[in-house]
Design a protein around this motif. Structure first.
Motif, PDB file in Angstrom:
ATOM      1  N   GLY A 148      -6.099  40.569  43.893  1.00 26.59           N
ATOM      2  CA  GLY A 148      -6.974  40.747  43.006  1.00 26.59           C
ATOM      3  C   GLY A 148      -7.835  39.480  42.362  1.00 26.59           C
ATOM      4  O   GLY A 148      -9.045  39.771  42.525  1.00 26.59           O
ATOM      5  N   ALA A 164      -7.148  34.898  35.343  1.00 26.61           N
ATOM      6  CA  ALA A 164      -7.555  35.167  36.938  1.00 26.61           C
ATOM      7  C   ALA A 164      -9.170  35.358  36.750  1.00 26.61           C
ATOM      8  O   ALA A 164      -9.993  35.219  37.556  1.00 26.61           O
ATOM      9  CB  ALA A 164      -7.083  36.465  37.501  1.00 26.61           C
ATOM     10  N   SER A 165      -9.262  36.475  35.612  1.00 24.23           N
ATOM     11  CA  SER A 165     -10.963  36.506  35.328  1.00 24.23           C
ATOM     12  C   SER A 165     -12.011  35.341  35.511  1.00 24.23           C
ATOM     13  O   SER A 165     -12.987  35.481  36.321  1.00 24.23           O
ATOM     14  CB  SER A 165     -11.159  37.677  34.246  1.00 24.23           C
ATOM     15  OG  SER A 165     -10.107  38.409  33.830  1.00 24.23           O
ATOM     16  N   TYR A 200      -1.261  37.552  26.431  1.00 22.06           N
ATOM     17  CA  TYR A 200      -0.717  36.305  26.881  1.00 22.06           C
ATOM     18  C   TYR A 200      -0.438  35.311  25.948  1.00 22.06           C
ATOM     19  O   TYR A 200      -1.253  35.128  25.092  1.00 22.06           O
ATOM     20  CB  TYR A 200      -1.676  35.880  28.110  1.00 22.06           C
ATOM     21  CG  TYR A 200      -1.979  36.793  29.207  1.00 22.06           C
ATOM     22  CD1 TYR A 200      -0.996  37.189  30.027  1.00 22.06           C
ATOM     23  CD2 TYR A 200      -2.692  37.825  28.993  1.00 22.06           C
ATOM     24  CE1 TYR A 200      -1.160  38.280  31.190  1.00 22.06           C
ATOM     25  CE2 TYR A 200      -3.017  39.131  29.742  1.00 22.06           C
ATOM     26  CZ  TYR A 200      -2.047  39.048  31.069  1.00 22.06           C
ATOM     27  OH  TYR A 200      -2.249  40.066  31.832  1.00 22.06           O
TER      28      TYR A 200
END
Ligand SMILES: *Cc1c(COP(=O)(O)O)cnc(C)c1O
Length: 372
Positions: free
Chosen positions: A60, A88-89, A311
């Protein structure tokens, strides 16, 4: 009773014969890289996601990074990202040399707040990256309208929302380019790493195909400086077995979520997710919020219920982003979510008695907590 946070067993039992048969076939077919399984999956997933093209990639994060690069986003550019997201974004934006510009979420939906996006736009802004966190679609018409108004591109991070819709339109089909992950725990998960890029733009499709394979479209000819980020042929084999189950599994996730909504609807101190009326989520994660998060998680653990936190540390407070100079208090809504969120067990195959047990234990914790 023991309730795991997540178990693959119920899904695995269902697909076991098909997977084992396909492994033998794969082994004997001797086409181990970018073979027929990757092509078949790309076709099938493009059809599923209702986009013209799908490009399989290694994971991803690479999908997000290659998507940004396919849009020619790089050094000197800014990309608007949610403050409340998986890191990750942000990492994808940093990896292409652009700057992530975080925007606070709506506290009710946990997703990027469209009303705050405009204030973050500068002359350097190139794109908006909505993330459909926990499987709940962002308000995409609102985000697309802002992007249109300011001449910006949109790139969805659809890693947590395979099959979700807003106004009946699938997430991962709104943006100029969109990326997703098939990490094993996602709604559609490989048995290892995998990812994909979806787009309706033939130029973006072409560029992404080059980037994922050494910049090469034709063997031994390299047009651009690319990566090795191909979707693995074996993982594509597994994804081809699992994709036909995705809608059924999503339906099951919705049913489990409906049970949680029902049993927790009147429990004080527990904040349930708010679903926008036009949104049909796929409940990648079922997140409740409570000021008693730490104690509740401990209590549930002692009663055999595993939970998780998505998170605990938002990207702006990670050491990796210390150079951006953010401190605690810069994104109070995001920080509030990080301090209060708790993810309950949710996976296809989770049974109603287990869900009841989880919710009963939440209730008894609150009775104990507030009676003394
Ligand atoms: C899982 C995930 C990713 C990254 O996926 P990988 O395949 O692990 O690289 C990106 N964004 C979000 C929101 C995710 O949940």
């Amino acid at each position: 009773m023991h309730v795991p946070y997540l178990s693959f067993s119920p899904q695995n039992q269902l697909i076991r014969p098909a997977i084992l048969e396909k492994i033998q076939y794969f082994f004997d077919a001797e086409q181990y890289i970018l073979g027929p399984e990757v092509s078949a999956f790309e076709k099938a997933y493009a059809a599923y996601n209702q986009t013209t093209f799908c490009v399989g990639v290694a994971n991803g994060l690479d999908g997000l990074m290659i998507s940004l690069q396919a849009l020619n986003i790089g050094p000197g550019d800014e990309v608007i990202v949610p403050a409340n997201t998986y890191i990750a974004s942000w990492l994808a934006v940093s990896q292409v040399g652009a700057a992530p510009v975080p925007v606070e979420p709506d506290l009710a939906t946990y997703n990027i707040d469209p009303e705050r996006v405009e204030a973050a736009i500068t002359p350097k802004t190139k794109a908006i990256m909505p993330v459909h966190l926990y499987g709940q679609p962002c308000n995409m018409p609102a985000i697309m309208a802002i992007a249109d108004k300011h001449g910006l591109m949109v790139m969805e991070d659809n890693a947590q929302a395979h099959g979700a819709t807003f106004n009946g339109k699938l997430t991962g089909s709104f943006g100029q380019v969109n990326a997703t992950s098939f990490y094993p725990t996602k709604n559609l998960g490989a048995l290892g790493d995998g990812g994909a890029i979806t787009t309706n733009d033939p130029a973006v499709d072409q560029q992404a195909r080059l980037l994922r394979n050494y910049g090469s479209g034709k063997k031994h000819y390299n047009d651009i400086i690319g990566y090795n980020s191909r979707l693995d042929e074996l993982q594509a084999t597994f994804l081809n077995v699992k994709l036909p189950y995705l809608n059924t599994w999503n339906r099951e996730r919705r049913q489990i979520a409906a049970h949680y909504f029902h049993y927790l609807r009147e429990v004080p101190e527990i904040i349930l997710p708010y679903i926008l009326p036009a949104a049909e989520p796929v409940y990648h994660i079922f997140v409740i919020r409570t000021s008693q998060r730490g104690a509740l998680q401990q209590y549930l653990k002692s009663e055999g219920v595993e939970t998780a936190i998505h998170y605990p540390v938002p990207p702006h407070l990670q050491k990796a982003y210390a150079h951006l100079g953010y401190t605690k208090g810069n994104f109070p809504i995001t920080e509030n979510i990080a301090a209060t969120c708790l993810s309950l067990p949710l996976y296809p195959g989770l049974r109603e008695p287990q869900i009841r047990y989880v919710t009963e234990k939440i209730q008894s914790f609150l009775v104990i907590k507030f009676s003394n």
